[in-house]
Design a protein around this motif. Structure first.
Motif, PDB file in Angstrom:
ATOM      1  N   HIS A  69       0.968  -1.446  -0.028  1.00  0.00           N
ATOM      2  CA  HIS A  69       0.161   0.093   0.017  1.00  0.00           C
ATOM      3  C   HIS A  69       0.686   1.273  -0.052  1.00  0.00           C
ATOM      4  O   HIS A  69       0.559   2.263  -0.677  1.00  0.00           O
ATOM      5  CB  HIS A  69      -1.179  -0.005   0.978  1.00  0.00           C
ATOM      6  CG  HIS A  69      -2.147  -1.893   0.938  1.00  0.00           C
ATOM      7  ND1 HIS A  69      -3.097  -0.638   0.258  1.00  0.00           N
ATOM      8  CD2 HIS A  69      -2.251  -2.369   2.179  1.00  0.00           C
ATOM      9  CE1 HIS A  69      -3.710  -2.217   0.561  1.00  0.00           C
ATOM     10  NE2 HIS A  69      -3.156  -2.820   0.924  1.00  0.00           N
ATOM     11  N   HIS A  70       2.319   0.786   1.191  1.00  0.00           N
ATOM     12  CA  HIS A  70       2.832   2.289   0.818  1.00  0.00           C
ATOM     13  C   HIS A  70       3.346   3.110  -0.693  1.00  0.00           C
ATOM     14  O   HIS A  70       3.470   4.046  -1.478  1.00  0.00           O
ATOM     15  CB  HIS A  70       4.358   1.982   1.809  1.00  0.00           C
ATOM     16  CG  HIS A  70       3.741   2.310   3.074  1.00  0.00           C
ATOM     17  ND1 HIS A  70       3.990   1.799   3.933  1.00  0.00           N
ATOM     18  CD2 HIS A  70       2.851   2.993   3.850  1.00  0.00           C
ATOM     19  CE1 HIS A  70       3.502   1.898   5.457  1.00  0.00           C
ATOM     20  NE2 HIS A  70       2.781   3.048   4.929  1.00  0.00           N
ATOM     21  N   GLY A  71       3.507   1.509  -1.254  1.00  0.00           N
ATOM     22  CA  GLY A  71       4.235   1.354  -2.904  1.00  0.00           C
ATOM     23  C   GLY A  71       3.309   2.328  -3.321  1.00  0.00           C
ATOM     24  O   GLY A  71       3.162   2.814  -4.353  1.00  0.00           O
ATOM     25  N   TYR A  72       1.986   2.134  -3.687  1.00  0.00           N
ATOM     26  CA  TYR A  72       1.145   1.900  -4.608  1.00  0.00           C
ATOM     27  C   TYR A  72       0.778   3.916  -4.212  1.00  0.00           C
ATOM     28  O   TYR A  72       0.420   4.353  -4.669  1.00  0.00           O
ATOM     29  CB  TYR A  72      -0.569   1.832  -3.691  1.00  0.00           C
ATOM     30  CG  TYR A  72      -0.468  -0.011  -4.851  1.00  0.00           C
ATOM     31  CD1 TYR A  72       0.453  -0.121  -6.025  1.00  0.00           C
ATOM     32  CD2 TYR A  72      -1.337  -1.061  -4.553  1.00  0.00           C
ATOM     33  CE1 TYR A  72       0.173  -2.005  -6.428  1.00  0.00           C
ATOM     34  CE2 TYR A  72      -1.490  -1.975  -4.922  1.00  0.00           C
ATOM     35  CZ  TYR A  72      -0.835  -2.643  -5.760  1.00  0.00           C
ATOM     36  OH  TYR A  72      -0.781  -4.149  -6.658  1.00  0.00           O
ATOM     37  N   ALA A  73       0.920   3.974  -2.875  1.00  0.00           N
ATOM     38  CA  ALA A  73       0.545   5.837  -2.580  1.00  0.00           C
ATOM     39  C   ALA A  73       1.617   6.042  -3.393  1.00  0.00           C
ATOM     40  O   ALA A  73       1.800   7.324  -3.651  1.00  0.00           O
ATOM     41  CB  ALA A  73       0.889   5.747  -0.841  1.00  0.00           C
TER      42      ALA A  73
END
Length: 243
Positions: free
Chosen positions: A211-215
């Motif tokens: 999720h951090h990567g997508y953000a």
């Protein structure tokens, strides 16, 4: 006054920038939610083992006990052992060995005793596992039953020891046992010799880093859209006018 095309480009850039930034914040919110779930999981593992009398009897109770450690006394029902096939561990094909542990007359919980490798030449041959009699103490971690795999065609009406899936309700009817709504992932006892059953049970992962990567991707796209608009619609025309 800005021409109509310029207004369209401005509104489109603002909408795209706000939307992609919003998706970035949404992914951060998802990461925070997953972090809370991960913290709860790690906290449950540190709690003292649940006694037998506290073990869930309903699915509602079971959801609050997932991942708790347990220490249960009972008797193995070896004649009811099943082997779930197509269950790899560390990249190797094999079986999950499941045996009911009778806690009291007709009252039992399914124990995922461990994993054994598949015979590369005969898929119907399974390694023998220890079958201790008398009362035993099982240390483990509570979990849902193994996830079902896709089956081609209808499941057999009289399944044998080797199976593709194990439905808790169906197995309860088949065995005549009142099964608890959870299973136990058996853990190696401290200091015990390593046997043929492997128990490298992985803890559930909530993929917080994903999720951090997508953000980061959404925020980067938002910044790119805003930067391209400023460059092509403001800075570049001014440089041309100045030249």
């Amino acid at each position: 006054m800005m021409p109509g095309r310029a207004w369209v480009l401005l509104l489109a850039a603002v909408a795209a920038t706000v939307t992609t930034a919003g998706l970035g914040w949404w992914q951060l919110g998802r990461a925070q939610l997953k972090r809370s779930l991960q913290d709860e999981l790690e906290n449950r593992i540190t709690l003292p083992p649940l006694p037998r009398d506290a073990l869930a009897r309903t699915p509602a109770e079971a959801s609050d006990q997932l991942h708790r450690l347990v220490s249960l006394r009972g008797h193995w029902l070896h004649q009811q052992t099943v082997y779930l096939e197509n269950r790899p561990m560390q990249g190797r094909p094999g079986f999950i060995v499941i045996t009911p542990l009778e806690l009291g007359t007709g009252d039992a919980v399914l124990v995922q005793r461990g994993w054994v490798a598949r015979d590369p030449y005969d898929r119907t041959r399974v390694q023998p596992v220890a079958a201790p009699g008398g009362e035993v103490v099982v240390h483990g971690r509570l979990a849902w039953p193994p996830s079902p795999l896709m089956e081609l065609g209808a499941p057999p009406t009289r399944p044998g020891a080797i199976r593709h899936n194990l439905d808790l309700a169906a197995f309860s009817r088949e065995s005549g046992l009142a099964l608890r709504p959870l299973t136990v992932l058996e853990l190696d006892a401290p200091g015990a010799a390593v046997g043929p059953l492997q128990r490298q049970w992985a803890l559930p992962s909530h993929n917080i880093a994903t999720h951090h990567g997508y953000a980061v991707q959404w925020f980067s796209l938002s910044a790119l859209i805003a930067g391209l608009y400023v460059w092509f619609q403001i800075l570049l025309p001014r440089r041309r006018s100045a030249g």
